[in-house]
Design a protein around this motif. Structure first.
Motif, mmCIF file in Angstrom:
data_model
loop_
_atom_site.group_PDB
_atom_site.id
_atom_site.type_symbol
_atom_site.label_atom_id
_atom_site.label_comp_id
_atom_site.label_asym_id
_atom_site.label_seq_id
_atom_site.Cartn_x
_atom_site.Cartn_y
_atom_site.Cartn_z
ATOM 1 N N CYS A 38 0.792 -1.149 0.092
ATOM 2 C CA CYS A 38 0.068 -0.074 0.031
ATOM 3 C C CYS A 38 0.763 1.200 -0.098
ATOM 4 O O CYS A 38 1.795 1.228 0.540
ATOM 5 C CB CYS A 38 -0.835 0.166 1.313
ATOM 6 N N VAL A 39 0.340 2.353 -0.755
ATOM 7 C CA VAL A 39 1.065 3.728 -0.880
ATOM 8 C C VAL A 39 0.442 4.316 0.153
ATOM 9 O O VAL A 39 -0.884 4.875 0.116
ATOM 10 C CB VAL A 39 1.287 4.251 -2.263
ATOM 11 N N HIS A 40 1.116 4.858 1.206
ATOM 12 C CA HIS A 40 0.480 5.850 2.265
ATOM 13 C C HIS A 40 0.994 7.283 2.200
ATOM 14 O O HIS A 40 2.038 7.438 1.832
ATOM 15 C CB HIS A 40 0.729 5.166 3.783
ATOM 16 N N PRO A 41 0.367 8.180 2.840
ATOM 17 C CA PRO A 41 0.933 9.485 3.004
ATOM 18 C C PRO A 41 2.113 9.406 3.650
ATOM 19 O O PRO A 41 2.911 10.259 3.496
ATOM 20 C CB PRO A 41 -0.326 10.215 3.864
ATOM 21 N N ALA A 42 2.158 8.471 4.732
ATOM 22 C CA ALA A 42 3.341 8.323 5.495
ATOM 23 C C ALA A 42 4.558 7.970 4.778
ATOM 24 O O ALA A 42 5.759 8.432 5.047
ATOM 25 C CB ALA A 42 3.329 7.436 6.459
ATOM 26 N N ASP A 43 4.354 7.041 3.654
ATOM 27 C CA ASP A 43 5.586 7.130 2.619
ATOM 28 C C ASP A 43 5.908 8.096 1.930
ATOM 29 O O ASP A 43 7.145 8.525 1.836
ATOM 30 C CB ASP A 43 4.984 5.935 1.580
ATOM 31 N N VAL A 44 5.060 9.004 1.612
ATOM 32 C CA VAL A 44 5.198 10.326 0.871
ATOM 33 C C VAL A 44 6.105 11.277 1.917
ATOM 34 O O VAL A 44 7.173 11.941 1.566
ATOM 35 C CB VAL A 44 3.903 11.004 0.306
ATOM 36 N N ALA A 45 5.482 11.368 3.025
ATOM 37 C CA ALA A 45 6.188 12.092 4.243
ATOM 38 C C ALA A 45 7.766 11.773 4.624
ATOM 39 O O ALA A 45 8.586 12.663 4.783
ATOM 40 C CB ALA A 45 5.462 11.917 5.414
ATOM 41 N N SER A 46 7.916 10.533 4.350
ATOM 42 C CA SER A 46 9.170 9.783 4.647
ATOM 43 C C SER A 46 10.181 10.466 3.606
ATOM 44 O O SER A 46 11.258 10.830 3.822
ATOM 45 C CB SER A 46 9.309 8.396 4.705
ATOM 46 N N THR A 47 9.724 10.455 2.280
ATOM 47 C CA THR A 47 10.585 11.159 1.323
ATOM 48 C C THR A 47 10.705 12.716 1.326
ATOM 49 O O THR A 47 11.844 12.996 0.851
ATOM 50 C CB THR A 47 10.089 10.611 -0.211
ATOM 51 N N THR A 48 9.872 13.194 1.833
ATOM 52 C CA THR A 48 9.789 14.576 2.047
ATOM 53 C C THR A 48 10.339 15.313 3.193
ATOM 54 O O THR A 48 10.722 16.324 3.544
ATOM 55 C CB THR A 48 8.581 15.424 1.724
ATOM 56 N N GLY A 49 10.720 14.289 4.178
ATOM 57 C CA GLY A 49 11.459 14.604 5.447
ATOM 58 C C GLY A 49 10.344 15.005 6.587
ATOM 59 O O GLY A 49 10.813 15.709 7.364
ATOM 60 N N GLU A 50 9.325 14.692 6.230
ATOM 61 C CA GLU A 50 8.119 15.208 7.290
ATOM 62 C C GLU A 50 7.597 14.299 8.168
ATOM 63 O O GLU A 50 6.824 14.392 8.775
ATOM 64 C CB GLU A 50 7.051 15.791 6.531
ATOM 65 N N ILE A 51 8.445 13.109 8.271
ATOM 66 C CA ILE A 51 7.728 11.936 9.120
ATOM 67 C C ILE A 51 8.111 11.998 10.484
ATOM 68 O O ILE A 51 9.017 12.662 10.741
ATOM 69 C CB ILE A 51 8.351 10.633 8.562
ATOM 70 N N PRO A 52 7.234 11.815 11.476
ATOM 71 C CA PRO A 52 7.470 11.947 12.767
ATOM 72 C C PRO A 52 8.678 11.019 13.267
ATOM 73 O O PRO A 52 9.080 10.054 12.388
ATOM 74 C CB PRO A 52 6.231 11.486 13.594
ATOM 75 N N ARG A 53 9.131 11.212 14.303
ATOM 76 C CA ARG A 53 10.491 10.546 14.904
ATOM 77 C C ARG A 53 11.665 10.917 14.102
ATOM 78 O O ARG A 53 12.468 9.996 14.103
ATOM 79 C CB ARG A 53 10.333 9.136 14.960
ATOM 80 N N GLY A 54 11.861 12.066 13.597
ATOM 81 C CA GLY A 54 12.957 12.412 12.820
ATOM 82 C C GLY A 54 13.447 11.925 11.508
ATOM 83 O O GLY A 54 12.483 11.107 10.733
ATOM 84 N N PRO A 55 14.616 12.397 10.967
ATOM 85 C CA PRO A 55 14.624 11.959 9.452
ATOM 86 C C PRO A 55 15.528 10.564 9.207
ATOM 87 O O PRO A 55 15.938 9.907 10.250
ATOM 88 C CB PRO A 55 15.965 13.099 9.085
ATOM 89 N N VAL A 56 15.098 10.208 8.129
ATOM 90 C CA VAL A 56 15.513 8.779 7.888
ATOM 91 C C VAL A 56 16.924 8.522 7.379
ATOM 92 O O VAL A 56 17.081 9.316 6.115
ATOM 93 C CB VAL A 56 14.543 7.971 7.183
ATOM 94 N N PRO A 57 17.780 7.892 7.601
ATOM 95 C CA PRO A 57 19.142 7.953 6.877
ATOM 96 C C PRO A 57 19.073 7.438 5.443
ATOM 97 O O PRO A 57 18.135 6.281 5.090
ATOM 98 C CB PRO A 57 20.032 6.706 7.700
ATOM 99 N N LEU A 58 19.649 7.866 4.406
ATOM 100 C CA LEU A 58 19.599 7.677 3.140
ATOM 101 C C LEU A 58 20.599 6.407 2.689
ATOM 102 O O LEU A 58 21.544 6.396 3.320
ATOM 103 C CB LEU A 58 19.714 8.853 2.180
ATOM 104 N N PRO A 59 20.325 5.612 1.573
ATOM 105 C CA PRO A 59 19.081 5.376 1.148
ATOM 106 C C PRO A 59 18.120 4.411 1.832
ATOM 107 O O PRO A 59 18.469 4.017 2.722
ATOM 108 C CB PRO A 59 19.347 4.559 -0.212
#
Length: 307
Positions: A38-59
């Motif tokens: 499933c494609v969630h708004p949370a997936d989009v937020a992870s790529t735009t850097g807006e996800i809760p609990r801070g940034p995600v290391p790339l890639p």
């Protein structure tokens, strides 16, 4: 195997289809052949850097909710066998995209997965875990307010995945449900059992006071303005503090994986006692297009990628 990774923080263009190593099942794990994610708004937020609990290391690879078949079994696993149909939620708040679900195969802990009845197709099953668990857990926060049976709950965003499940589960819980629908989506929300459906443009302050608000959009203060003094507002993302002085409790619902709850919710959807819907399916290689559609809005149901 093919997978989709985010190589930078930005819009859909940061998603790249690439060849990744085939995963291997470790102790207590199975490898799932992903048939739907499933494609969630949370997936989009992870790529735009807006996800809760801070940034995600790339890639990293987006994707929380998967459905598919067990392709191989790791040491010590007895509860699942090769060929079993499963649905599950990758606890992305822990894995941070390693793994994520945007891939042809995923190595998953058995505790992330539940049996998938033959009566539920992969695409529909992939819409359940994050959305339905968030709805159930958010309503549990509301129920601590000890409101009497028949109390009114306002659900914003009832056309969406979380809001749609929240409306249905609130009706099951004996509440009177006032549900806000997207324009043109009133019939769907009515079919969820809501007692009253209002449009997105409705003045919510004129509808209250209600005992509690499940703010699935979330709208923040405009939704909170409809709640009674000493009521409860539960939001699915951080929102500004509610204007003080009325004793309103403000809670934030962030998902946590509950294996037994997930198994029950999947069974309910398979049995037809909870409804879900898929707006469209797209090939895994079109993940960027799926993110564009989520950002554009106006979807009637969830987008699902089908590796």
């Amino acid at each position: 195997m093919l997978g989709v990774i985010a190589t930078a923080i930005g819009g859909p263009e940061v998603l790249q289809v690439t060849e990744l190593p085939d995963p291997e099942a470790g102790p207590g794990q199975v490898v799932v052949r992903v048939r739907a994610v499933c494609v969630h708004p949370a997936d989009v937020a992870s790529t735009t850097g807006e996800i809760p609990r801070g940034p995600v290391p790339l890639p990293f690879s987006p994707g929380w909710d998967i459905a598919g078949e067990v392709a191989s079994v790791g040491p010590g696993v007895t509860e699942l066998q090769v060929g079993d149909r499963v649905a599950g939620m990758i606890p992305w708040y822990l894995t941070r995209g390693n793994p994520g679900g945007y891939a042809e195969f995923v190595a998953a802990d058995t505790g992330w997965l539940v049996p998938l009845p033959d009566t539920l197709d992969f695409a529909a099953a992939a819409t359940v875990p994050l959305n339905a668990q968030t709805a159930h857990q958010g309503l549990a926060l509301i129920s601590t307010g000890l409101f009497p049976a028949g109390s009114t709950i306002l659900v914003t965003g009832a056309s969406g995945g979380v809001g749609g499940f929240a409306a249905q589960l609130a009706v099951q819980g004996g509440y009177r449900v006032l549900a806000q629908a997207a324009d043109g989506d009133e019939a769907w929300v009515q079919s969820l059992g809501a007692h009253e459906v209002v449009s997105r443009s409705a003045d919510l302050t004129a509808l209250g006071p209600v005992a509690a608000v499940f703010d699935a959009v979330p709208l923040g203060e405009p939704a909170a303005a409809a709640v009674q003094d000493r009521g409860v507002v539960v939001a699915t993302r951080p929102t500004p503090a509610i204007v003080p002085g009325r004793g309103v409790r403000q809670d934030l619902q962030l998902i946590r994986l509950d294996h037994d709850l997930l198994a029950d919710l999947v069974r309910q959807v398979a049995a037809g006692s909870l409804l879900t819907r898929v707006a469209a399916t797209l090939p895994l290689a079109e993940a960027a297009e799926a993110h564009r559609r989520v950002l554009a809005g106006g979807l009637h149901g969830k987008l699902v990628l089908t590796p």
